[in-house]
Write a protein that holds these residues in place. Structure first.
Motif, short mmCIF file in Angstrom:
data_model
loop_
_atom_site.label_atom_id
_atom_site.label_comp_id
_atom_site.label_asym_id
_atom_site.label_seq_id
_atom_site.Cartn_x
_atom_site.Cartn_y
_atom_site.Cartn_z
N HIS A 87 0.86 -1.19 0.00
CA HIS A 87 0.00 0.00 0.00
C HIS A 87 0.89 1.24 0.00
CE1 HIS A 87 -4.10 -1.62 1.00
NE2 HIS A 87 -3.35 -2.68 1.26
N PRO A 88 1.10 1.86 -1.18
CA PRO A 88 1.93 3.06 -1.20
C PRO A 88 1.26 4.19 -0.44
CG PRO A 88 0.83 2.78 -3.30
CD PRO A 88 0.54 1.55 -2.48
N GLN A 89 2.07 5.04 0.13
CA GLN A 89 1.59 6.22 0.84
C GLN A 89 1.84 7.41 -0.10
OE1 GLN A 89 0.49 5.29 4.35
NE2 GLN A 89 0.64 3.54 2.98
N GLY A 90 0.96 7.63 -1.06
CA GLY A 90 1.20 8.59 -2.13
C GLY A 90 1.92 7.86 -3.26
N GLU A 91 2.70 8.60 -4.05
CA GLU A 91 3.45 7.99 -5.14
C GLU A 91 4.66 7.24 -4.61
OE1 GLU A 91 4.64 10.38 -8.46
OE2 GLU A 91 2.70 11.38 -8.58
N ALA A 92 4.97 6.12 -5.26
CA ALA A 92 6.16 5.35 -4.89
C ALA A 92 6.78 4.73 -6.13
CB ALA A 92 5.80 4.27 -3.88
N ARG A 93 8.08 4.57 -6.07
CA ARG A 93 8.82 3.87 -7.11
C ARG A 93 9.53 2.70 -6.43
NH1 ARG A 93 8.19 9.00 -8.11
NH2 ARG A 93 7.63 9.63 -10.22
N ILE A 94 9.33 1.53 -7.01
CA ILE A 94 9.75 0.30 -6.35
C ILE A 94 10.50 -0.58 -7.34
CG2 ILE A 94 8.89 -1.76 -5.19
CD1 ILE A 94 6.27 0.25 -4.87
N LEU A 95 11.62 -1.12 -6.91
CA LEU A 95 12.37 -2.09 -7.69
C LEU A 95 11.97 -3.48 -7.20
CD1 LEU A 95 14.68 -2.12 -9.85
CD2 LEU A 95 16.22 -2.61 -7.93
N VAL A 96 11.51 -4.33 -8.11
CA VAL A 96 11.08 -5.68 -7.75
C VAL A 96 11.93 -6.69 -8.52
CG1 VAL A 96 9.17 -7.33 -7.73
CG2 VAL A 96 8.73 -4.92 -7.23
N ILE A 97 12.51 -7.61 -7.78
CA ILE A 97 13.31 -8.69 -8.36
C ILE A 97 12.62 -10.00 -8.00
CG2 ILE A 97 15.60 -9.78 -8.43
CD1 ILE A 97 16.57 -6.99 -7.21
N GLU A 98 12.22 -10.75 -9.04
CA GLU A 98 11.45 -11.96 -8.79
C GLU A 98 11.52 -12.89 -9.99
OE1 GLU A 98 7.40 -10.68 -8.19
OE2 GLU A 98 7.35 -9.66 -10.10
N LYS A 99 11.01 -14.08 -9.80
CA LYS A 99 10.93 -15.08 -10.85
C LYS A 99 10.06 -14.56 -11.99
CE LYS A 99 9.19 -19.78 -11.39
NZ LYS A 99 8.54 -20.87 -10.65
N GLU A 100 10.49 -14.75 -13.21
CA GLU A 100 9.73 -14.33 -14.37
C GLU A 100 8.31 -14.88 -14.33
OE1 GLU A 100 10.30 -14.21 -19.21
OE2 GLU A 100 11.37 -15.70 -18.05
N GLY A 101 7.33 -14.03 -14.60
CA GLY A 101 5.93 -14.45 -14.62
C GLY A 101 5.22 -14.37 -13.28
#
Length: 103
Positions: A87-101
């Motif tokens: 749940h972002p608190q306003g705008e957020a930029r997030i880097l996500v590293i995970e298994k494809e799909g």
């Protein structure tokens, strides 16, 4: 070679992403959002890094809902089977590293 200025990235929709790379089935994506995601369980591990803004990460551990506020520079690691929602608190930029799909 790429240089990505994460603070300049903005999507036209919540959770829109910029694909940075795919390394042997592991994706790295930059997301922009101003709306919550949905409760989910990834089928692999996930590294969630807040680059800009703040995010309340809700998660269930042993059936008990908990939450933590993640600020710029904070990292949330979700093991396989960790149910969670951001749940972002306003705008957020997030880097996500995970298994494809993964969702």
């Amino acid at each position: 070679m790429k240089v990505i200025r994460s603070r300049e990235f903005k999507s036209q929709r919540a959770w829109g992403a910029l694909d940075i790379c795919n390394m042997n089935g592991i994706t790295t994506r930059l997301h922009w959002t101003d709306e919550p995601y949905k409760w989910h369980i990834n089928d692999g591990e996930e590294v969630f890094v807040v680059l800009d803004g703040a995010v309340e990460m809700k998660y269930r551990a042993n059936g008990i809902e908990q939450s933590v506020i993640l600020n710029s520079g904070d990292i949330f690691y979700a093991q396989i089977g960790t149910e969670h929602v951001a749940h972002p608190q306003g705008e957020a930029r997030i880097l996500v590293i995970e298994k494809e799909g993964s969702i």
